[in-house]
Design a protein around this motif. Structure first.
Motif, PDB file in Angstrom:
ATOM      1  N   ILE A   1       0.846  -1.186   0.000  1.00 41.68           N
ATOM      2  CA  ILE A   1       0.000   0.000   0.000  1.00 41.68           C
ATOM      3  C   ILE A   1       0.882   1.236   0.000  1.00 41.68           C
ATOM      4  O   ILE A   1       1.804   1.349   0.807  1.00 41.68           O
ATOM      5  CB  ILE A   1      -0.942  -0.005   1.212  1.00 41.68           C
ATOM      6  CG1 ILE A   1      -1.858  -1.231   1.143  1.00 41.68           C
ATOM      7  CG2 ILE A   1      -1.762   1.280   1.261  1.00 41.68           C
ATOM      8  CD1 ILE A   1      -2.910  -1.301   2.202  1.00 41.68           C
TER       9      ILE A   1
ATOM     10  N   VAL B   1      -3.369   0.313  -3.537  1.00 48.95           N
ATOM     11  CA  VAL B   1      -2.791  -0.997  -3.281  1.00 48.95           C
ATOM     12  C   VAL B   1      -2.110  -1.478  -4.563  1.00 48.95           C
ATOM     13  O   VAL B   1      -2.745  -1.541  -5.609  1.00 48.95           O
ATOM     14  CB  VAL B   1      -3.875  -2.019  -2.884  1.00 48.95           C
ATOM     15  CG1 VAL B   1      -3.241  -3.387  -2.625  1.00 48.95           C
ATOM     16  CG2 VAL B   1      -4.663  -1.545  -1.680  1.00 48.95           C
TER      17      VAL B   1
ATOM     18  N   CYS C   1      -4.213  -4.859   6.263  1.00 46.26           N
ATOM     19  CA  CYS C   1      -4.736  -3.520   5.969  1.00 46.26           C
ATOM     20  C   CYS C   1      -6.207  -3.422   6.324  1.00 46.26           C
ATOM     21  O   CYS C   1      -6.692  -2.365   6.716  1.00 46.26           O
ATOM     22  CB  CYS C   1      -4.527  -3.189   4.494  1.00 46.26           C
ATOM     23  SG  CYS C   1      -5.138  -4.470   3.367  1.00 46.26           S
TER      24      CYS C   1
END
Lengths: 1191, 464
Positions: free
Chosen positions: B199, B210, B221
């Motif tokens: 990310i 991403v 995440c």
């Protein structure tokens, strides 16, 4: 840092790529190296963007970008290129809503109709007979003449068993059914239904044109949908005309009344939200905490159906404070000039010595006022008598030197008058008084004096029963009186009324009431509307930008109405067309009348004379038909082709004589005789059986003859009711609906992204285009191509089976013509009762014999006919010679049939509509205004002059939405780029309204209006379904059952039934039919959120899940409109059959005053006046059902 | 000072009609494909309500965002990095599909293909995960417009915090809508949670993306984002999230959700900020100071020193010019009517909100006062139907003062403009009472009410 290894990992992640890591390891900043973004870049790529729109009945008329990639439609987004609304106001961009944004799901969805389908059992019979007999018409006739065969396929309707057929076979069978019905029973036994032309004018017009060419009947929709506010023709003499949404911005006080703008006018709601920042005050009247309440400064949570009481109390406050306590100069000036308030009304003496208001005083449709200037009676110009009299230039609102007196106060004695009231358990009366004046031996008073008496606003020296003040709870119509009825505090009502009027005075009439279906769709919606319209009319807001009424209920303004009308009703080939009031049609032919447990006098006033006494609503419909008030289809108990043959040279006299002798009857007098049934019915652009069909189960049982959930009992005593009247049920659609499921033939239609067409609305002033993003996929075809195909098959068969025939058409007395003077003083004289011979066009319908060349129908469908050359166009009484346009169209479209402009392509039809209409052709607008100038004597043509040379073409509409031109087709002006508001031309240019006085009417003096007690605005509560039909009383009835008001407002997740099956909308909501109920009601019957419940009344049953919410008021459930039975509807516990649609719990109730005709503004025009298919007075029993459901 | 540019959004909740058009247009363009059936990069929540995924704001449960340690540093709430490294193969703190919803469809084909039978064919719901018959019991928007009533709304984590002030019965119902996309935070906890470094935050405009090649599907995440705006594509095994429509932004077009917003409530513009100041601002001790702390990292594009530093940092001139015309700057910094969503998560979110005025003024109505009187109006803001505490829990970590100030400005704007609307003399005391000049108030009015396309979206094109 304690977590060093994690940090190391993160840093490692950062090190192995070309990115910058922030010093604390917190963030990565990627520079370059974005190959991984390719997925999203690729996802966002497309080959072309096409402008189109959605032909859905929502008034949105939003322009959309349709994205196409590899020949596949991918998604859609709103266009943002509307012409500007000006530098100091918001713009129309973007217009659209989640439903429209989900449309492309349909294109490739599994519910798409890809091929023609037919009912298996029927097509097999037809194939066999066709092969054996060699003639499709003979084959169809044989099936129809065999009761067992007919019954077999009728009973199979809706029960699955559709099979794929090819186009030719489907069209041939459909054509054969049409030919057979015309031959055996007459063309008026064929009907077509397609609503709201504005949403796709050509798709509507092509089918209506086919129907009109063969002599079939087009059914109305606006009244049938209960969207027509009957109060509009009553008060304004106009169907409906409303401000564009951009004009909300001009209002400084906005009352949203029964109209949930964020949900039902999603693309326009921003105007309301934004106008608040301009200091607009917003008040909402709604029984629930509706989505628009979020925006309101004040919320008046009135009980459902109590709106009339609220409006009457507000009127009481305005009349008292702004007309009696203080005569507000702008209001007084306005009502004297633009309303009937100063007009004199005769008083009729009652046996008990008191009086009742009677008629407008005056002769020859020229009512009279008292002129203060001369101290004598005077006839202001502008009345109906001036419109159709022989003095041109007199039809205007110029008062000259006349100073109309508002009141008779001080002129003569006050007399006691008796007025009806309907707020009590039984209708009653109230005795008040009015000042009078004597003229030529006639005792008269003014409409204004009657209004004060009606509203209970006393003046010193007038005897009678008057309220003691706003806090008087007993005397109508005080704020305190309304409190127990509406639940709204009296003080709030008085304050809002005062603010509303005060704002109108301060702003020059910029107080607006946004009205909606929540008020309109009641049995007495017209009376409620009149009470509400009184508020904007008394305060001088009507005809002012930012002021007046704004009714947004199903009214999609077909702006180029003239061109559309010529095409749709084939007026270029044959006049008049057959048109029918939808509600009466369905009430009659679905046999709902057999289930009326009451007679028409239940609505009568105690002050009436018994004209409805003991009479069934069917009797009144028959009377309306034989007096020529309203159309009636099928018309006579005989084939009109045969009737034409026998009628000879004077068909009017012949028919009158036959009717008088009783040898000829109206079909509606015996609607269940097989020769009087409708035989072939086609629905396109419509889902009548999943959406609008009030009394859905009656349709299934009697019209279609299939299984139903009807629970009521036939109480007509007329013997066995027929089941299965229709020979053929034909539908065109692109998705599977209740209507297609129940059809005998389903034709696969192109979607809105697959055809050319035109689209407009009342919400914005633009016209714009449909353009195909892809060609119609699979075997789908545009409506345009389907009807041309049907016409070709029809003509081929009809050439030999029918040939050229004469057809006898009975046309009703029409609005905006001298027919409107057929009933002097609104006194009903029925030839059947007097024994006189009826007079066509005066005491009975007009009789016209026309020629139909049945073999030429297909050719004529595709050519602009010659009648237009000689007769021109006439819309709303405005005549235009369109020969220049015909010549233009010859060159634009090319010619067919020798020298006729071609209509063979959909684009040709678009061009014809645009060329023939004033809104889209400046020359036509200007010439139309010149025509009105001749009759009015006032200057008008300058309104269109700025665009006299402008002609909007189809290509213009494809490029960008185009603003329309000010035209006499409508009552407002867009000249100079102003926002559209209705009646601004009437107010600013003194052009009369199309009413008896030429002014806006508070008083209606027709016999039947008096009989109903509705000569003046009044409050009428919802119908009592316990008294009328024996439904349980409201409230708990038993341990786990409760009876509640059953309302069907419009949903956030669909536009009617459209989108209610759309996976995206279902995903964002509850995924199927649901009923909203209050926490309190749910608790009473132990229902929890999302549990299965059943709603049952005499009309049918609904099975759905409950949504429990504290936003709902106790005592009412919402089953959002047009949740049909195709998605997630289990079988009902009560009878083991599939649960119904929202209209399975409703039925039709015809209000007699809606079928008045032949009298001034109370005269028929198609979709203009007619009985409403209202449905809001209904109640239902709700109970929790077994949670194990079966499908 | 290290100047960076961030593309940012403000949504005016006062104008939101809850129509969900933004959700649909976003879904149609980005996530109507297998693996992400349940994913709505943009969703709209009814408040009060549980949100999507349900109760995502309950960080005690979902462990998103940052927490401040006793030493004044930030660490992800879900635990230090060791903890997360060791739990990399079993991440328990993550919404299950049922917390989003189990996507479904219907057997539509049955409507066309049903053989002749005894009753009308119907399309039954089928799970898109199992293909089996299902009963729909939850959706991305189950509690739309107060659907479900108290039983469902009790699950609103915000309502729980203020429950003693808020009554839920019919007469006191309140409702507003909260459209949400990824916050494209200045201090993104999703990025910090990613073991793969997949990310990243784009240097030029701050859009958080991403990397689909690099993502290994650890789903840390998902846990790390307190807004639950990173989703797991169960077909590709990768994380996906709102991209701020970067292919459009790069050519100067607004995001799809913005352009298609029929409420016209979204604004997009640039914000210049000091990247070096972010960490400290995100770690201020008192949560109530986070709103001001975040504002303090924004740099005034009119300040010559800022402009000079921006140029030096490689920010193009036309971007600096765009930052000066940024409606987002005006709404956040100049008019001070826009507020961050959950600053207490300490991610420095960059999608801000103007709180809803919800002007049903019961108290005034009941006492018969004139709601238009500006003196009443200011008092009225405290009597709004939507409890101030509820808004404060969303936008200012519970501090009602900034919310009250913003609402007062909106209310004053209405009172001020009303006089002008009616052709009466403008009352300069009204803007003065909220610390504005008449000119500022008029400009704010034009930005909030008239707001032409070019004023709502000021987006400089990317330099290749």
């Amino acid at each position: 840092m304690a977590d060093g290894s994690g940090q190391a990992l993160l840093q490692f992640g950062g090190l192995i790529r070309r990115a910058k890591v922030s010093p604390d390891g917190r963030a990565l900043y990627q520079i370059g190296g974005r190959e991984a973004d390719a997925f999203y870049r690729d996802r966002w790529s497309y080959d072309k963007v096409v402008r189109s729109t959605h032909g859905v009945n929502c008034t949105g008329s939003c322009s959309w970008k349709v994205y196409v990639r590899d020949g596949i439609i991918t998604w859609e987004q709103q266009q943002t290129d509307y012409p500007t609304a000006g530098p100091d106001r918001p713009e129309y961009e973007p217009r659209g809503c989640p439903r429209g944004a989900a449309f492309s799901w349909y294109t490739y969805s599994p519910t798409r109709v890809r091929y023609p389908y037919a009912r298996g059992v029927l097509i097999e019979m037809f194939r066999e007979a066709r092969q054996r007999l060699g003639d499709p018409v003979a084959a169809w006739a044989e099936i129809q003449n065999d009761p067992a065969k007919r019954r077999a396929y009728q009973l199979a309707r809706g029960q699955g068993g559709l099979v794929r057929v090819n186009w030719d076979e489907a069209l041939e069978m459909a054509a054969a059914a049409h030919v057979h019905a015309i031959k055996e029973y007459g063309p008026d036994r064929i009907a077509g239904f397609s609503p709201i032309p504005a949403m796709s004018m050509v798709s509507h017009a092509v089918g209506a044109r086919f129907m009109s060419l063969i002599g079939g009947t087009m059914l109305s929709f606006y009244d049938w949908y209960a969207d027509l506010p009957v109060a509009s023709p009553q008060v304004f003499g106009d169907q409906t005309d409303v401000p564009e949404s951009g004009d909300w911005w001009d209002a400084s006080y906005l009352l949203m009344w029964g109209s949930n703008i964020p949900v039902t006018r999603t693309p326009d709601a921003h105007w309301m939200a934004e106008a608040r920042y301009r200091g607009q005050k917003v008040v909402v009247v709604s029984p629930d905490f509706a989505d628009n309440v979020k925006f309101a400064d004040e919320w008046m949570p009135a009980q459902p159906g109590a709106d009339g009481a609220l409006a009457m109390a507000m009127g009481h406050v305005i009349l008292k404070e702004f007309f009696v306590d203080r005569r507000t100069p702008p209001f007084v000036d306005y009502v004297r000039r633009y309303t009937d308030l100063p007009y004199l009304i005769t008083l009729r003496r009652r046996p008990d010595g008191a009086y009742q208001p009677d008629r407008f005083y005056g002769d020859d449709f020229k009512p009279v006022v008292w002129d203060s200037a001369t101290g004598a009676p005077a006839v202001p110009r502008g009345s109906l008598g001036h419109r159709f009299g022989d003095e041109p230039g007199q039809w205007n609102l110029d008062l000259g030197d006349i100073e109309p007196a508002l009141t008779c106060l001080g002129a003569g004695p006050a007399v006691e008058i008796v007025l009806p009231r309907f707020d009590l358990d039984e209708p009653g009366t109230v005795r008040r008084s009015v000042p009078t004046r004597m003229i030529d031996g006639h005792l008269v008073t003014s409409v204004f004096d009657l209004m004060l008496a009606q509203y209970g606003v006393s003046r010193p020296g007038l005897p009678g029963q008057w309220p003691t003040g706003y806090d008087d709870p007993d005397e109508p119509y005080t704020p305190a009186w309304q409190e127990p009825i509406t639940g709204v505090p009296a003080a709030q009502v008085a304050r809002v009324a005062r603010e509303f009027a005060d704002n109108a005075e301060r702003s020059g009439g910029r107080s607006m009431i946004l009205l909606g279906a929540g008020v309109n769709q009641w049995f007495h919606g017209d009376t409620t509307y009149r009470a509400i319209l009184a508020l904007v009319t008394l305060t001088g807001c009507q005809g002012v930008n930012g002021g007046g009424w704004a009714h947004y209920v199903g009214q999609e303004k077909c702006r180029p109405v003239t061109g559309w009308q010529q095409l749709a009703f084939a007026l270029d080939w044959v006049r008049p067309p057959r048109q029918m009031i939808g509600t009466a049609y369905w009430y009659t032919h679905t046999d709902q009348w057999r289930y009326d447990t009451y007679t028409a006098d239940v609505i009568a006033s105690p002050t009436g004379t018994g004209q409805f006494a003991g009479r069934h609503t069917m009797d009144l419909l028959a009377q309306s038909a034989r007096l020529g008030w309203m159309p009636s289809m099928p018309t006579f108990d005989r084939n009109p082709l045969d009737l034409a043959d026998e009628a000879g040279d004077d068909p009017g006299s012949h028919v009158a004589g036959e009717l008088h002798s009783g040898r000829l009857g109206f079909a509606c007098a015996d609607p269940d005789d097989p020769k009087n049934w409708p035989r072939v019915f086609t629905a396109w652009r419509a889902n009548i059986l999943g959406s609008s069909a009030k009394g859905n189960e009656y349709f299934l049982k009697h019209l279609l003859g299939t299984r139903s959930n009807l629970r009521a009992t036939d109480v007509s005593g007329k013997g066995e009711a027929p089941e299965g009247k229709l020979d053929l049920m034909l539908s065109l659609d692109f998705r599977m609906t209740s209507t297609t499921l129940l059809s005998d033939i389903v034709l696969p239609a192109a979607t809105w992204y697959e055809k050319h067409d035109l689209n407009t609305t009342d919400m914005h002033p633009f016209i714009h285009a449909f353009t195909p993003a892809i060609s119609p996929p699979w075997q789908t075809r545009t409506d345009f191509d389907i009807f041309h195909g049907l016409a070709r098959h029809f003509s081929a068969l009809a050439k030999t089976h029918l040939g050229v025939r004469k057809d006898l058409v009975a046309a009703p007395l029409l609005h905006d013509t001298p027919d409107a003077m057929a009933t002097p003083c609104g006194r009903v004289v029925d030839w059947q009762e007097t024994g006189e011979v009826p007079v066509p066009g005066r005491t009975m319908p007009k009789i016209v014999v026309v020629e139909r060349d049945y073999g030429a129908v297909a050719d004529r469908l595709g050519a602009l006919g010659p009648l237009l050359d000689t007769l021109g166009t006439t819309v709303k009484g405005v005549h235009v010679d369109v020969n220049p346009e015909i010549e233009y169209l010859r060159r634009k479209n090319g010619v067919v049939l020798g020298d006729r402009p071609s209509l063979l392509k959909d684009v040709h039809a678009c061009e014809a509509i645009l060329a023939l209409s004033g809104t889209t052709n400046g020359r036509v607008a200007t010439e139309g205004f010149h025509d009105v100038e001749k009759r009015t004597g006032v200057r008008l043509a300058d309104l269109a002059a700025e665009h006299e040379g402008k002609q909007i073409t189809f290509a213009d509409c494809q490029a960008r939405p185009v603003p329309v031109i000010t035209s006499p087709e409508w009552s407002g002006s867009e000249t100079g780029g102003r926002r559209y508001s209705p009646f601004t031309i009437n107010v600013e240019r003194l052009k009369p309204w199309h009413t008896l006085t030429g002014r806006q009417h508070f008083f209606l003096d027709h016999d039947w209006m008096h009989e109903a007690g509705e000569a003046l605005p009044i409050f009428r509560p919802p119908l009592d379904m316990h008294k009328l039909f024996g439904e349980p009383r409201l409230g708990r009835n038993g341990e786990l059952e409760i009876t509640l008001r059953y309302l069907t407002p419009h949903s956030k997740w669909s536009i009617h039934s459209e989108y209610q099956d759309n996976l995206i909308m279902l995903t964002l909501s509850r995924g199927g039919p649901t009923m909203w109920m209050s926490e309190a009601d749910a608790a009473k019957i132990k229902v929890r959120d999302n549990e299965w419940i059943e709603a049952v009344n005499r009309n049918g049953v609904v099975v759905c899940r409950a949504v429990v919410s504290h936003k709902m008021p106790e005592g009412t459930v919402y089953f959002y409109h047009a949740q049909e039975r195709v998605i997630d509807v289990p079988k009902a516990e009560i009878n083991g059959r599939r649960g119904g649609i929202h209209n399975s719990l409703t039925r039709l109730l015809v209000k007699p005053t809606h079928i008045i005709g032949g009298y001034a503004q109370l005269s028929f025009a198609f979709n203009y006046l007619g009985p409403t298919g209202n449905q809001r007075d209904e109640v239902t029993v709700i109970r929790r059902r077994s949670q194990d459901v079966e499908y | 000072m290290r100047v960076m540019a961030q593309i940012a959004m403000v949504m005016n909740l006062d104008k939101c009609i809850g129509c969900h058009t933004c959700s649909v247009t976003c879904k149609q363009a980005w996530t109507n494909r297998s693996g992400v059936e349940y994913v709505w990069f943009n969703n709209v929540e009814s408040r009060p309500g549980q949100g999507y995924p349900r109760t995502y704001q309950d960080q005690e449960r979902w462990q998103g965002g940052w927490v401040r340690t006793r030493t004044g540093r930030l660490k992800p709430r879900s635990g230090g990095r060791i903890k997360r490294l060791f739990s990399i193969f079993a991440n328990p703190i993550m919404p299950r599909i049922g917390d989003y919803y189990e996507p479904w469809t219907y057997d539509y084909e049955h409507l066309l293909t049903a053989p002749a039978g005894e009753d009308l064919p119907v399309a039954r719901p089928k799970s898109l995960l199992t293909g089996e018959d299902t009963k729909v019991t939850w959706s991305a928007n189950w509690d739309d417009s107060l659907g479900g009533g108290n039983e469902v709304l009790q699950g609103d984590p915000i309502l729980r915090k203020v429950s003693d002030q808020v009554r839920q019965e019919y007469e006191k119902a309140f409702l507003f809508f909260l459209p949400r996309i990824c916050e494209h935070c200045l201090n993104p906890s999703c990025a910090a949670s990613c073991p793969s470094g997949a990310i990243y935050k784009r240097a030029e405009d701050g859009i958080v993306l991403v990397d689909q090649d690099r993502c290994r599907g650890w789903r840390m995440c998902v846990t790390g984002c307190p807004y639950k705006k990173v989703y797991f594509n169960h077909r590709t095994g990768k994380a996906e999230k709102c991209t701020f429509c970067f292919p459009r932004i790069e050519i100067g077009q607004p995001t799809i959700c913005s352009e298609t917003c029929v409420g016209r409530l979204r604004y997009i513009g640039l914000m210049l900020y000091d990247a070096d100041a972010v960490a400290k601002a995100a770690a201020v001790e008192d949560e109530h100071d986070l709103y001001d702390a975040q504002r303090s990292v924004f740099l005034d594009p009119w300040d010559p020193a800022v402009a000079k530093a921006a140029l030096a940092a490689g920010i193009p001139e036309d971007w600096i010019a765009a930052a000066r015309r940024s409606p987002v700057w005006d709404l956040i910094m100049k008019y001070e009517v826009a507020l961050p969503l959950h600053p207490e998560y300490r991610t420095m979110p960059m999608v801000w909100y103007i709180p809803p005025l919800s002007p049903v003024v019961d108290v005034l109505r009941d006492t018969g006062h004139d709601g238009e009187d500006p003196h009443n109006l200011f008092g009225a803001v405290d009597a709004l139907r939507i409890p101030m505490e509820y808004l404060a829990e969303l936008f200012t970590a519970g501090d009602p003062a900034p919310v009250r100030d913003a609402l007062n400005r909106l209310a004053a704007m209405r009172a001020y403009q009303r006089r002008i609307n009616l052709g009466e003399k403008p009352d300069g005391s009204i803007p003065a009472a909220v610390g504005m000049t008449p000119e500022e108030m008029d400009q704010m009015y034009r930005l909030l009410a008239i707001a032409k396309y070019e004023q709502r979206y000021v987006i400089p094109s990317a330099h290749a």
